[in-house]
Design an enzyme around this catalytic site. Structure first.
Site, PDB file in Angstrom:
ATOM      1  CD  GLU A 157       6.749  33.841  18.904  1.00  0.00           C
ATOM      2  OE1 GLU A 157       6.465  34.955  18.596  1.00  0.00           O
ATOM      3  OE2 GLU A 157       6.921  32.763  18.400  1.00  0.00           O
ATOM      4  CG  ASP A 177      12.129  26.664  16.466  1.00  0.00           C
ATOM      5  OD1 ASP A 177      12.249  27.972  16.392  1.00  0.00           O
ATOM      6  OD2 ASP A 177      11.127  26.067  16.634  1.00  0.00           O
TER       7      ASP A 177
END
Lengths: 408, 258
Positions: B47, B58
């Protein structure tokens, strides 16, 4: 007051999906879906509940001190050859319009059963207004604030701490309002059940832009009533307000959006000049994109990275603009101007000497453009004086011409 | 037309290891070397993060890696340039993960076309709403045989999980706890959630992500799903390395063996 009723169908109000024209929406990661969905499903129902409205009204009247005066500024009017009124949001408890929204949202949070409140703040006004209502209701309060803003707005940091809030520095990115907002959203992702995020401006995912606008719409509701009493006129010719995310402007415009004769003027922070590379004039420098889960105009690089804005005023130092305002800009309903740091400072010194009112640096941006609009002598002009200047004294004194206090 | 993600899950039902790495990190031209090492040392899927200035989902470790990659000069344009011939060396399924804003500015159609040209198999865009994907973008992704992978969390209702299962292609990304990436929440608490997911008998394979950092957490995830996704722990393992390949080899060995 009456929280504005649903106005779906009007060209300038939010639609059922949370959009103003092509702007708005809720571009949230799945982790935020339950929180935002809960708000979307409940906010109008709660806002329209008569018991909620009563509690909101009572607090605005007895705790905030509303209605805020609509003051005819005689000497300012003489200078700019128009009938200039100031909407005195600076006289609210905590010193700015921000408290209208935090009162509304804390009541909503309680009805949703939330026990913990988070917020972002730029200049610290929204942080103080949030810490204030959390003290009032006895709820835990965490405020995210950019490290740079913590330095330049020290008095407000002290106020938040005294009110019992935890102030957490946002150390990522530009370390200003945008990053404080990122950190608040991350906190919300990590605390999805017990926490309500009191977003301070008319931006972010739907329903925040509409919800915040409705809480702030008390400003234009009062302007309408007060103006009729004072002048016999139903509407002003102009409403002027500064715009960062755009909550005071949204509130000051709200009841005039569908009155085409009322000219709406929005003033962004030009910083050191729109094309100096140090500016926060989003409509002039921005492109369509997504910031803080809203599709709107924002300042970004050619690769789609959000850029770091600049303004002398921490409250306007934001690279985006609320979706309502992007729509008002695109449709031409509002005229967008911008004021530089220097122009805002001069406007603040001028209002202080002409009217004995020290305005917030943010509000001074709106005042700075009185000189640029060609008013007719009978034009009624309302400027939203969104906050008071106590928090900006250090900047004002530092920049005083000659720094002698003499020849302003 | 077959997709490498589907091929992978057709042959491997358990213990699929997907490793996340920000493109252009630690150095601008490390994108391909990192992928080669991941492939060589036993990852099953890669990924690649498309760095963004404001990655809301995040935590600080991945945000810092994005900031560094952007400073290194990474952008979508540069990334597609780096990936131009990567299929000559990499046969693993490859996903691009990132946020909607840079992709919108690049143009959704243009982006999908580029992905297909270079050989990307799937995309994760956490802030693209499912409704908007269905009404506006799904045909474009399908035209280029690009799988769009959606997330579910412990707070996602069963109705919504089922809906996501019908819209998602390739696999479903199950976020292990309500958190941003890199938070250390106790995976034991997620047991009931994993079991609930399992019982739903979803059409798509499920990979669990967030909070997986070593053998124990990977095995816990893998025992309830088709495998796991590791991001933050991998970024930490290579951020200050002097030998990329060795660090990657040791990291994967640590997850797969003891």
């Amino acid at each position: 007051m009456k929280i504005a009723d649903s106005t779906f169908g009007s060209k300038y109000h939010v639609d059922e999906k949370g959009f103003y024209g092509r702007f708005g929406g809720a571009y949230i990661p799945e982790m935020l879906f339950p929180n935002v969905d809960e708000l979307q499903r409940n906010y109008l129902k709660i806002l329209k509940d008569p018991a909620f409205q009563q509690e909101f009204d009572d607090l605005l009247r007895d705790y905030v001190g509303r209605p805020s005066p609509l003051y005819f500024a005689k000497r300012l009017s003489e200078k700019y050859k128009a009938q200039i009124y100031l909407k005195r949001e600076d006289l609210n408890h905590t010193g700015a319009h921000k408290v209208n929204n935090t009162i509304g949202q804390i009541l909503l949070a309680k009805r949703l059963g939330k026990t913990r409140i988070i917020a972002e703040t730029g200049a610290g006004q929204h942080g103080v207004a949030t810490a204030t209502v959390c003290a009032l209701m006895g709820l835990e309060c965490v405020v995210y604030m950019g490290s740079i803003d913590i330095q330049r707005q020290a008095p407000n940091v002290a106020r938040m701490k005294m009110l019992g809030a935890t102030v957490v520095p946002a150390t990522s990115g530009s370390q200003t309002l945008k990053d404080a907002c990122n950190e608040a959203i991350r906190d919300w992702i990590n605390n999805p059940v017990n926490t309500h995020y009191i977003l301070g401006t008319a931006a972010g995912p739907h329903p925040y832009p509409d919800m915040v606008t409705r809480f702030q719409s008390v400003i234009s509701e009062e302007i309408k009533k007060q103006l009729l009493e004072k002048t016999g006129k139903a509407n002003p010719d102009y409403v002027m307000a500064c715009i960062g995310g755009g909550s005071n402007a949204a509130g000051a415009y709200y009841h005039f959006l569908d009155e085409p004769d009322v000219k709406l003027i929005a003033i962004e922070a030009g910083g050191k000049g729109v094309h100096s590379g140090h500016s926060a004039a989003t409509t002039q420098l921005g492109k369509l994109g997504i910031i803080h889960a809203s599709k709107t105009l924002l300042m970004q690089t050619d690769d789609g990275q959000i850029t770091e804005p600049y303004s002398i005023s921490a409250g306007l130092d934001y690279p985006g603009i609320g979706p309502l305002h992007a729509h008002l800009y695109e449709t031409g309903r509002a005229t967008f101007l911008n004021a530089t740091d220097e122009e805002a400072l001069q406007a603040a010194y001028e209002l202080t000497r002409l009217e004995g009112i020290i305005p917030a640096l943010e509000s001074s941006h709106a005042l700075a453009k009185l000189a640029q609009v060609a008013f007719k002598p009978n034009d009624v002009v309302v400027v939203c004086l969104s906050g008071r200047g106590d928090k900006d004294m250090e900047t004002y004194i530092r920049n005083l011409p000659g720094n002698t206090g003499g020849n302003v | 037309m077959s997709n490498r993600i589907d091929q992978l899950f057709a042959g491997k039902k358990t213990g699929v290891l997907n490793i996340y790495c920000t493109a252009g990190f630690p150095e601008l031209n490390d994108t391909l070397p990192v992928m080669k090492s991941l492939q060589q040392h036993g990852a099953d899927m890669i990924e690649l993060g498309m760095p963004f200035s404001d990655p809301l989902a995040d935590g600080p470790v991945i945000q810092d890696s994005s900031t560094r990659a952007i400073k290194n000069g990474m952008s979508l344009k540069v990334l597609f340039e780096q990936l131009k011939d990567f299929r000559q060396q990499i046969h693993l399924p490859v996903l691009l993960m990132g946020y909607l804003n840079p992709v919108l500015l690049y143009g959704i159609e243009n982006f999908c076309k580029k992905c297909a040209e270079v050989g990307v198999d799937g995309v994760i865009l956490p802030d693209l709403p499912m409704d908007e994907y269905e009404t506006e973008y799904k045909p474009v992704f399908e035209q280029y045989n690009l799988h769009l992978i959606f997330l579910v969390t412990p707070e996602t209702t069963e109705d919504r999980i089922r809906k996501i299962d019908t819209v998602s292609k390739g696999f479903i990304y199950a976020v292990s706890s309500s958190s941003t990436t890199g938070k250390d929440k106790d995976m034991g608490h997620q047991q009931a959630y994993f079991e609930r997911l399992n019982a739903l008998q979803l059409t798509n394979p499920v990979l669990i992500g967030f909070g997986i950092k070593d053998k124990a957490t990977f095995e816990a995830a893998a025992s309830h799903s088709n495998g796991g996704i590791i991001g933050t722990a991998f970024i930490r393992a290579i951020e200050n390395t002097t030998n990329l390949d060795t660090s990657i080899k040791e990291f994967i060995a640590g997850v797969k063996h003891n």
